[in-house]
Each structure stands twice: as C-alpha cells, then as structure tokens.
Design an enzyme around this catalytic site. Structure first.
Site, PDB file in Angstrom:
ATOM      1  N   LYS A 155       1.908  -8.492 -13.683  1.00  0.00           N
ATOM      2  CA  LYS A 155       1.776  -8.583 -12.224  1.00  0.00           C
ATOM      3  C   LYS A 155       1.997 -10.052 -11.886  1.00  0.00           C
ATOM      4  CE  LYS A 155       0.443  -7.160  -8.053  1.00  0.00           C
ATOM      5  NZ  LYS A 155       1.078  -6.075  -7.278  1.00  0.00           N
ATOM      6  N   GLY A 190       5.846  -5.768  -8.640  1.00  0.00           N
ATOM      7  CA  GLY A 190       5.999  -6.754  -7.587  1.00  0.00           C
ATOM      8  C   GLY A 190       4.836  -6.758  -6.613  1.00  0.00           C
ATOM      9  N   ALA A 191       4.929  -7.608  -5.614  1.00  0.00           N
ATOM     10  CA  ALA A 191       3.913  -7.686  -4.556  1.00  0.00           C
ATOM     11  C   ALA A 191       4.571  -7.297  -3.238  1.00  0.00           C
ATOM     12  CB  ALA A 191       3.338  -9.104  -4.466  1.00  0.00           C
ATOM     13  N   GLY A 192       4.001  -6.307  -2.561  1.00  0.00           N
ATOM     14  CA  GLY A 192       4.580  -5.878  -1.296  1.00  0.00           C
ATOM     15  C   GLY A 192       5.951  -5.257  -1.488  1.00  0.00           C
ATOM     16  N   HIS A 232      -0.232   2.745  -8.603  1.00  0.00           N
ATOM     17  CA  HIS A 232      -0.399   4.156  -8.956  1.00  0.00           C
ATOM     18  C   HIS A 232       0.775   4.622  -9.813  1.00  0.00           C
ATOM     19  CE1 HIS A 232      -0.915   8.505  -8.451  1.00  0.00           C
ATOM     20  NE2 HIS A 232       0.308   8.553  -7.951  1.00  0.00           N
ATOM     21  N   ASN A 272       0.817  -1.226   0.000  1.00  0.00           N
ATOM     22  CA  ASN A 272       0.000   0.000   0.000  1.00  0.00           C
ATOM     23  C   ASN A 272       0.848   1.273   0.000  1.00  0.00           C
ATOM     24  OD1 ASN A 272      -2.479  -1.419   0.055  1.00  0.00           O
ATOM     25  ND2 ASN A 272      -2.337  -1.657   2.280  1.00  0.00           N
ATOM     26  N   THR A 300      -2.200 -11.238  -4.486  1.00  0.00           N
ATOM     27  CA  THR A 300      -2.938 -11.896  -3.406  1.00  0.00           C
ATOM     28  C   THR A 300      -4.134 -11.033  -3.009  1.00  0.00           C
ATOM     29  OG1 THR A 300      -1.617 -10.891  -1.636  1.00  0.00           O
ATOM     30  CG2 THR A 300      -0.810 -12.967  -2.581  1.00  0.00           C
ATOM     31  N   GLY A 343       2.047   2.541  -3.204  1.00  0.00           N
ATOM     32  CA  GLY A 343       1.728   3.235  -4.451  1.00  0.00           C
ATOM     33  C   GLY A 343       2.371   2.637  -5.682  1.00  0.00           C
ATOM     34  N   LYS A 344       2.649   1.334  -5.661  1.00  0.00           N
ATOM     35  CA  LYS A 344       3.259   0.686  -6.827  1.00  0.00           C
ATOM     36  C   LYS A 344       2.352   0.765  -8.052  1.00  0.00           C
ATOM     37  CE  LYS A 344       3.910  -3.360  -4.979  1.00  0.00           C
ATOM     38  NZ  LYS A 344       3.462  -3.057  -3.595  1.00  0.00           N
TER      39      LYS A 344
END
Length: 210
Positions: free
Chosen positions: A37, A115-117, A17, A12, A41, A14-15
């Site tokens: 992507k 990425g994720a996180g 965005h 959360n 999750t 801003g990737k």
C-alpha cells in the site's frame, strides 16, 4: 516477479475488499503473494488498509510474518485526503515508493499494489496515481462501483488508462445500489462488455488467465 496494481474509479469503491480476495485466490493456486500500500491517508495510529492486507498476507506467505503495517507502506498521513493534500510538509519522494516496491518484490511471486483513491488522485503536484501504475509497469485491475452513475465513472477511468497505454482489466464491486444494478447499469455492460465480471464472482477466472 509479477505485479498487479489495484485501483478504482474513486475512494470507498472496494479496492481493499478486492485485494484481499486476490491475495487468497492467488495463494490458493500456490503462488507466494505479497501486498504493498504505497500511500495511506487518514491514519491516526496504524494504517487500517495496510494492516488488513498484511494480516491476510501473513497467513499465506511466511516472508511477510516479521513485517509490520508500516513495512508495507512508503508513506502514511493523518489527514483523510488525496496524498498531495495530506502531505502538508511535502515529504513524498517517488523514488522512495519505487524502492519499497522493489524491496517487497523480493519476498513474493506476485506483488499486489493497492492505490489510493482513483487514477487521477494527485500524489505530488504533477504526478498522479495513474502515473505510479505506469512507472511500476504493472498490469492494472480497475474496480468500479455498482451505484447509479458508475457507467460514466467506469468509462472515464478506462479512457485514462488507454491514453497512457496501460494494460488493464476491470471488475464491478457489487455493493452500493446492488438491488438496482441489474436494471439501471447492467444492460449497458451486457451490451458493450459482455464478458464483464464482478469481484464477487469472477476472481477465479481472472487469476487463471493472469
């Protein structure tokens, strides 16, 4: 084909965005842009991030018109957690992610990989998100927050990237605690990183040198 791996100091930040802005900016310069992507999750129906990225890509790249959100992801999981934790059946195979990356690479001049996180989020027990960026050989764009405490998060992420000899740039997403940023954070960035830039104002300058 070039690629850019968009990551952040955490979730959360801003990737997505920032990735949307990058898609539009690269396309405005005449490049055919794609998005990937690898893992999303917290998916109950359609993957939200992948859906948004695909929608933006389809406006600027006809090669993505017939794709679905699932086509630009390798894995989705319902549990909103790190991929390793969300992958309760241990389904993730890194090679499948690499294959999807090469498949999408054929459809564009530059592939933006979100990425994720953060960087040290586990994909498998012994393979982190930063390892995926390294394996893909992509330059990394690190998105950092503007909230109190972000200096520590930013420096730690930079150290992780340097430790793996990964080429990177970074930007601040001016969102949280934006009103206090100039007083509680910016003085350090101005002193140590005088050419720092924000996702709101520096995208054009960044892509002109990429």
């Amino acid at each position: 084909m070039r690629s850019l791996f968009i990551t952040a100091t955490g979730t959360n930040i801003g990737k997505t965005h920032t990735t949307v802005q990058l898609i539009e900016a690269f396309a405005a310069r005449g490049l055919s842009v794609g998005a990937f992507k690898p893992i999303e999750t917290g998916v109950s129906a359609l993957p939200d991030d992948a859906s948004l990225l695909l929608k933006v890509c389809q406006k600027v790249n006809k090669n993505f018109l017939d794709l679905t959100p699932e086509d630009i992801t390798a894995y989705t999981f319902p549990l909103p957690a790190a991929p390793f934790c969300a992958d309760t059946k241990q389904e993730i195979v890194i090679e499948k992610i690499i294959e999807k990356y090469h498949e999408l690479s054929q459809l564009c001049d530059i592939l933006l990989v979100e990425g994720a996180g953060g960087l040290m989020v586990p994909v498998t027990k012994d393979f982190m998100m930063i390892d995926l960026a390294k394996k893909l050989g992509s330059k990394v764009l690190l998105v950092t927050p503007s909230r109190l405490g972000c200096i520590n998060d930013t420096l730690l992420s930079m150290e992780a990237l340097k430790s793996r000899d990964i080429e990177f740039d970074w930007c601040v997403n001016l969102f949280e605690d934006k009103g206090n940023f100039a007083e509680v954070t910016q003085p350090f960035y101005d002193a140590v990183f005088p050419e720092w830039w924000s996702a709101e104002e520096g995208i054009q300058r960044f892509i002109s040198t990429y």
